[in-house]
Design a protein around this motif. Structure first.
Motif, short mmCIF file in Angstrom:
data_model
loop_
_atom_site.label_atom_id
_atom_site.label_comp_id
_atom_site.label_asym_id
_atom_site.label_seq_id
_atom_site.Cartn_x
_atom_site.Cartn_y
_atom_site.Cartn_z
N ILE A 258 0.87 -1.18 0.00
CA ILE A 258 0.00 0.00 0.00
C ILE A 258 0.90 1.23 0.00
CG2 ILE A 258 -1.78 1.28 1.26
CD1 ILE A 258 -2.71 -1.46 0.29
N GLU A 259 0.57 2.18 -0.88
CA GLU A 259 1.39 3.39 -1.00
C GLU A 259 0.46 4.60 -1.17
OE1 GLU A 259 5.33 4.75 -3.54
OE2 GLU A 259 4.31 2.88 -4.02
N ILE A 260 0.89 5.73 -0.64
CA ILE A 260 0.10 6.96 -0.78
C ILE A 260 0.45 7.62 -2.11
CG2 ILE A 260 1.76 8.44 0.44
CD1 ILE A 260 -0.77 9.77 1.79
N THR A 261 -0.55 8.21 -2.73
CA THR A 261 -0.34 8.92 -4.00
C THR A 261 -0.12 10.40 -3.72
OG1 THR A 261 -2.69 9.45 -4.28
CG2 THR A 261 -1.92 7.33 -5.19
N GLU A 262 0.22 11.14 -4.76
CA GLU A 262 0.39 12.59 -4.61
C GLU A 262 -0.93 13.23 -4.18
OE1 GLU A 262 2.17 15.98 -3.97
OE2 GLU A 262 3.23 14.12 -4.45
N GLU A 263 -2.04 12.77 -4.76
CA GLU A 263 -3.36 13.28 -4.35
C GLU A 263 -3.65 12.93 -2.89
OE1 GLU A 263 -5.51 15.41 -5.89
OE2 GLU A 263 -3.80 15.58 -7.26
N GLY A 264 -3.21 11.75 -2.47
CA GLY A 264 -3.37 11.34 -1.09
C GLY A 264 -2.57 12.21 -0.14
N ARG A 265 -1.36 12.59 -0.58
CA ARG A 265 -0.53 13.50 0.24
C ARG A 265 -1.22 14.85 0.41
NH1 ARG A 265 4.90 11.86 0.77
NH2 ARG A 265 5.34 9.98 -0.44
#
Length: 154
Positions: A94-101
Motif C-alpha cells: 500500500i502506497e500513498i499517491t500525490e493526491e493522497g498526500r
C-alpha cells in the motif's frame, strides 16, 4: 485514619466516555476536509510507513485485516492510496499517491485545529499529564500481555 482510596466506578466506562468526547471534537474538525479521523489516520500511517504490506499496516494501526481492508477501499477508490505488487507474487504493498498526500495535508490542518482546541479546553499541562499517563499505562498493559503470552508458550 489513613485509608488508601480505591477507584470508584468503571475505568472502562470513564475512558470510553472521555474518548467519545475527544473523538467528537476531532471528528467534527477533520470532517471539514472530507475525511473521517480514521481515514486521516490511515493516510498518515501509510505516508510515514509506506510502501507497506497490509498485514504490517494492520499491525501498526492495531486493527484486524478485515477492518483494514474495509477502510482501505474508499481511499483507494478516491485515488489517495494505491495497492501494488509486493516483492513476491503473493504480497501487496500500500502506497500513498500525490493526491493522497494533498488530502492528508488538508486534513492535517484541521487535525491541528482540533488539537489546539483540546489543548485550550483542557490546558496544556493536563494534556501533557494525560499523554504521560496513557503512555505509561499502555507500556504496563503491553508488558503484561507479553508476559501472559510467554506463559502460554511454556
Amino acid at each position: 485514619m489513613n485509608a488508601i482510596a480505591k477507584p470508584q466506578g468503571c475505568t472502562n466506562f470513564r475512558l470510553r466516555h472521555l474518548m467519545r468526547q475527544v473523538a467528537r471534537l476531532y471528528d467534527a474538525e477533520v470532517a471539514k476536509s472530507g475525511l473521517k479521523t480514521t481515514q486521516y489516520s490511515l493516510l498518515s500511517h501509510v505516508l510515514h510507513l509506506g510502501p507497506i504490506r497490509p498485514v504490517d499496516l494492520a499491525q501498526a494501526m492495531g486493527v484486524d485485516a478485515s477492518t483494514l481492508t474495509r477502510n482501505l477501499k474508499p481511499l483507494i477508490a478516491e485515488g489517495w492510496l494505491v495497492q501494488g505488487e509486493g516483492p513476491d507474487a503473493r504480497s501487496r504493498l500500500i502506497e500513498i499517491t500525490e493526491e493522497g498526500r494533498k488530502k492528508r495535508s488538508e486534513a492535517q490542518r484541521h487535525w491541528r485545529t482540533a488539537q489546539e482546541k483540546l489543548n485550550e479546553l483542557l490546558g496544556v499541562e493536563r494534556v501533557l499529564a494525560l499523554h504521560a499517563l496513557i503512555d505509561q499505562s499502555i507500556a504496563v498493559l503491553q508488558a503484561a500481555d507479553e508476559a501472559h503470552e510467554g506463559d502460554l508458550d511454556d
